[in-house]
Design a protein around this motif. Structure first.
Motif, PDB file in Angstrom:
ATOM      1  N   CYS A  80       0.839  -1.203   0.000  1.00  0.00           N
ATOM      2  CA  CYS A  80       0.000   0.000   0.000  1.00  0.00           C
ATOM      3  C   CYS A  80       0.871   1.249   0.000  1.00  0.00           C
ATOM      4  CB  CYS A  80      -0.919  -0.024   1.221  1.00  0.00           C
ATOM      5  SG  CYS A  80      -2.027   1.397   1.342  1.00  0.00           S
ATOM      6  N   TRP A  81       1.909   1.240   0.820  1.00  0.00           N
ATOM      7  CA  TRP A  81       2.838   2.367   0.919  1.00  0.00           C
ATOM      8  C   TRP A  81       3.643   2.519  -0.366  1.00  0.00           C
ATOM      9  CZ3 TRP A  81       7.868   2.160   4.321  1.00  0.00           C
ATOM     10  CH2 TRP A  81       8.496   3.419   4.310  1.00  0.00           C
ATOM     11  N   ALA A  82       4.204   1.426  -0.850  1.00  0.00           N
ATOM     12  CA  ALA A  82       5.040   1.480  -2.051  1.00  0.00           C
ATOM     13  C   ALA A  82       4.254   1.938  -3.270  1.00  0.00           C
ATOM     14  CB  ALA A  82       5.657   0.103  -2.308  1.00  0.00           C
ATOM     15  N   SER A  83       2.990   1.562  -3.362  1.00  0.00           N
ATOM     16  CA  SER A  83       2.161   1.913  -4.517  1.00  0.00           C
ATOM     17  C   SER A  83       1.569   3.315  -4.421  1.00  0.00           C
ATOM     18  CB  SER A  83       1.024   0.894  -4.655  1.00  0.00           C
ATOM     19  OG  SER A  83       0.152   0.965  -3.539  1.00  0.00           O
ATOM     20  N   LYS A  84       1.793   3.973  -3.279  1.00  0.00           N
ATOM     21  CA  LYS A  84       1.230   5.309  -3.043  1.00  0.00           C
ATOM     22  C   LYS A  84      -0.289   5.303  -3.164  1.00  0.00           C
ATOM     23  CE  LYS A  84       5.385   7.774  -4.623  1.00  0.00           C
ATOM     24  NZ  LYS A  84       5.934   8.835  -5.507  1.00  0.00           N
ATOM     25  N   THR A  85      -0.880   4.150  -2.845  1.00  0.00           N
ATOM     26  CA  THR A  85      -2.344   4.066  -2.836  1.00  0.00           C
ATOM     27  C   THR A  85      -2.904   4.993  -1.766  1.00  0.00           C
ATOM     28  OG1 THR A  85      -2.277   1.764  -3.603  1.00  0.00           O
ATOM     29  CG2 THR A  85      -4.310   2.504  -2.544  1.00  0.00           C
ATOM     30  N   LYS A  86      -2.198   5.041  -0.645  1.00  0.00           N
ATOM     31  CA  LYS A  86      -2.536   5.972   0.435  1.00  0.00           C
ATOM     32  C   LYS A  86      -1.242   6.594   0.941  1.00  0.00           C
ATOM     33  CE  LYS A  86      -6.416   3.164   2.136  1.00  0.00           C
ATOM     34  NZ  LYS A  86      -6.936   2.432   3.326  1.00  0.00           N
ATOM     35  N   LYS A  87      -1.355   7.732   1.604  1.00  0.00           N
ATOM     36  CA  LYS A  87      -0.180   8.348   2.201  1.00  0.00           C
ATOM     37  C   LYS A  87       0.341   7.468   3.335  1.00  0.00           C
ATOM     38  CE  LYS A  87      -1.352  13.134   1.082  1.00  0.00           C
ATOM     39  NZ  LYS A  87      -1.603  14.499   1.614  1.00  0.00           N
ATOM     40  N   PHE A  88       1.625   7.611   3.621  1.00  0.00           N
ATOM     41  CA  PHE A  88       2.292   6.769   4.607  1.00  0.00           C
ATOM     42  C   PHE A  88       1.517   6.698   5.920  1.00  0.00           C
ATOM     43  CE2 PHE A  88       5.251   6.487   8.224  1.00  0.00           C
ATOM     44  CZ  PHE A  88       5.817   5.244   7.984  1.00  0.00           C
ATOM     45  N   LYS A  89       1.130   7.846   6.461  1.00  0.00           N
ATOM     46  CA  LYS A  89       0.481   7.864   7.776  1.00  0.00           C
ATOM     47  C   LYS A  89      -0.923   7.264   7.744  1.00  0.00           C
ATOM     48  CE  LYS A  89      -1.260  12.627   7.321  1.00  0.00           C
ATOM     49  NZ  LYS A  89      -1.257  13.983   7.936  1.00  0.00           N
ATOM     50  N   HIS A  90      -1.471   7.120   6.525  1.00  0.00           N
ATOM     51  CA  HIS A  90      -2.811   6.552   6.408  1.00  0.00           C
ATOM     52  C   HIS A  90      -2.794   5.045   6.137  1.00  0.00           C
ATOM     53  CE1 HIS A  90      -4.310  10.818   5.250  1.00  0.00           C
ATOM     54  NE2 HIS A  90      -4.402  10.604   6.554  1.00  0.00           N
ATOM     55  N   CYS A  91      -1.693   4.540   5.626  1.00  0.00           N
ATOM     56  CA  CYS A  91      -1.648   3.095   5.345  1.00  0.00           C
ATOM     57  C   CYS A  91      -0.825   2.322   6.372  1.00  0.00           C
ATOM     58  CB  CYS A  91      -1.124   2.817   3.931  1.00  0.00           C
ATOM     59  SG  CYS A  91       0.560   3.339   3.613  1.00  0.00           S
ATOM     60  N   VAL A  92       0.068   3.015   7.093  1.00  0.00           N
ATOM     61  CA  VAL A  92       0.874   2.345   8.108  1.00  0.00           C
ATOM     62  C   VAL A  92       0.366   2.742   9.492  1.00  0.00           C
ATOM     63  CG1 VAL A  92       3.198   1.945   9.015  1.00  0.00           C
ATOM     64  CG2 VAL A  92       2.876   2.448   6.569  1.00  0.00           C
ATOM     65  N   PRO A  93      -0.094   1.794  10.291  1.00  0.00           N
ATOM     66  CA  PRO A  93      -0.568   2.111  11.650  1.00  0.00           C
ATOM     67  C   PRO A  93       0.511   2.840  12.450  1.00  0.00           C
ATOM     68  CG  PRO A  93      -1.151  -0.133  11.059  1.00  0.00           C
ATOM     69  CD  PRO A  93      -0.226   0.368   9.974  1.00  0.00           C
ATOM     70  N   LYS A  94       0.107   3.745  13.278  1.00  0.00           N
ATOM     71  CA  LYS A  94       1.048   4.576  14.024  1.00  0.00           C
ATOM     72  C   LYS A  94       2.047   3.740  14.814  1.00  0.00           C
ATOM     73  CE  LYS A  94       1.215   8.682  16.964  1.00  0.00           C
ATOM     74  NZ  LYS A  94       0.405   9.678  17.713  1.00  0.00           N
ATOM     75  N   CYS A  95       1.577   2.635  15.367  1.00  0.00           N
ATOM     76  CA  CYS A  95       2.458   1.790  16.183  1.00  0.00           C
ATOM     77  C   CYS A  95       3.531   1.078  15.357  1.00  0.00           C
ATOM     78  CB  CYS A  95       1.623   0.755  16.943  1.00  0.00           C
ATOM     79  SG  CYS A  95       0.714  -0.384  15.871  1.00  0.00           S
ATOM     80  N   MET A  96       3.382   1.084  14.020  1.00  0.00           N
ATOM     81  CA  MET A  96       4.331   0.386  13.147  1.00  0.00           C
ATOM     82  C   MET A  96       5.152   1.351  12.303  1.00  0.00           C
ATOM     83  SD  MET A  96       1.762  -2.658  11.849  1.00  0.00           S
ATOM     84  CE  MET A  96       3.045  -3.625  11.046  1.00  0.00           C
ATOM     85  N   GLN A  97       4.879   2.633  12.358  1.00  0.00           N
ATOM     86  CA  GLN A  97       5.518   3.604  11.471  1.00  0.00           C
ATOM     87  C   GLN A  97       7.035   3.680  11.661  1.00  0.00           C
ATOM     88  OE1 GLN A  97       3.439   7.341  11.813  1.00  0.00           O
ATOM     89  NE2 GLN A  97       1.561   6.518  10.877  1.00  0.00           N
TER      90      GLN A  97
END
Length: 224
Positions: A161-178
């Protein structure tokens, strides 16, 4: 490059499969007829003449080719309902064919191994070249092999999801995993983006749909 790939592909078919016709439109080339295949892997060999239709878009390899069984005689669980052959996962195809300049790569690396594996499976009940699982699991298998990693399914989906820029980083990666993704997974991010953002977006959509489909068909065996 497109014109060169087109000419390379047509010349390869003419030289190696003279029984196959070539039809050309503005957007694609269709190779149709008996593909005479004489192939061997270790001590196992085949002599085949399957009736196939290979559709190659002129934007190949950015748009992947599709091969159809016209005789409807292939009895294998790697055939889709529309008669197209499931020669590999889309990710494996995209990785292998990324720098291809001729349909020869598709035939040599996927179609011929497909028939070798098919006949070996008929004889022994096993797949000669290994086997990808259908659905989302098979996509995760391809991702792990390509990235040489042991990430969980959840981590792989988030990474895609992050690599494809489907969503912005903060929206596709849970805060606890960022922090973990930023510190340790950038190498995987760059390797995925090497395949191209547009392709990754399509792949993420396919994975998302596959996960939904796997949940609907959980514990149910089915053929593609």
């Amino acid at each position: 490059m497109g014109k060169l790939i087109t000419e390379n592909s047509k010349n390869f078919i003419k030289d190696n499969f003279p029984e196959v016709s070539i039809q050309e439109t503005d957007i694609e080339i269709i190779f149709e007829g008996r593909f005479i295949i004489n192939a061997r892997k270790e001590n196992f060999e085949i002599h085949e003449a399957p009736l196939l239709r290979i559709i190659m878009n002129k934007d190949y390899p950015n748009i992947l080719p599709v091969c159809y069984d016209l005789s409807n005689k292939i009895n294998y669980d790697h055939v889709f309902q529309d008669g197209s052959l499931c020669v590999s996962t889309l990710l494996d195809l995209a990785i292998t064919l990324k720098d291809s300049v001729s349909i020869q790569d598709y035939i040599d690396k996927f179609i011929i191994p497909y028939f070798l594996s098919y006949r070996y499976w008929q004889k022994t009940g096993k797949d000669l070249n290994g086997d990808r699982t259908h659905g989302a699991k098979g996509i995760f298998e391809s991702l792990r092999e390509y990235l040489s990693c042991n990430l969980t399914d959840e981590e792989l989906k988030i990474l895609l999801c992050w690599a494809s820029k489907t969503k912005k980083f903060k929206h596709c990666v849970p805060k606890c995993m960022q922090k973990k993704f930023q510190n340790y997974y950038l190498i995987y991010l760059h390797k995925l983006r090497f395949l191209g953002i547009n392709y990754l977006r399509k792949q993420f959509k396919i994975l998302d749909n596959a996960i939904k489909g796997d949940k609907r068909h959980e514990n149910k065996k089915y053929n593609f």
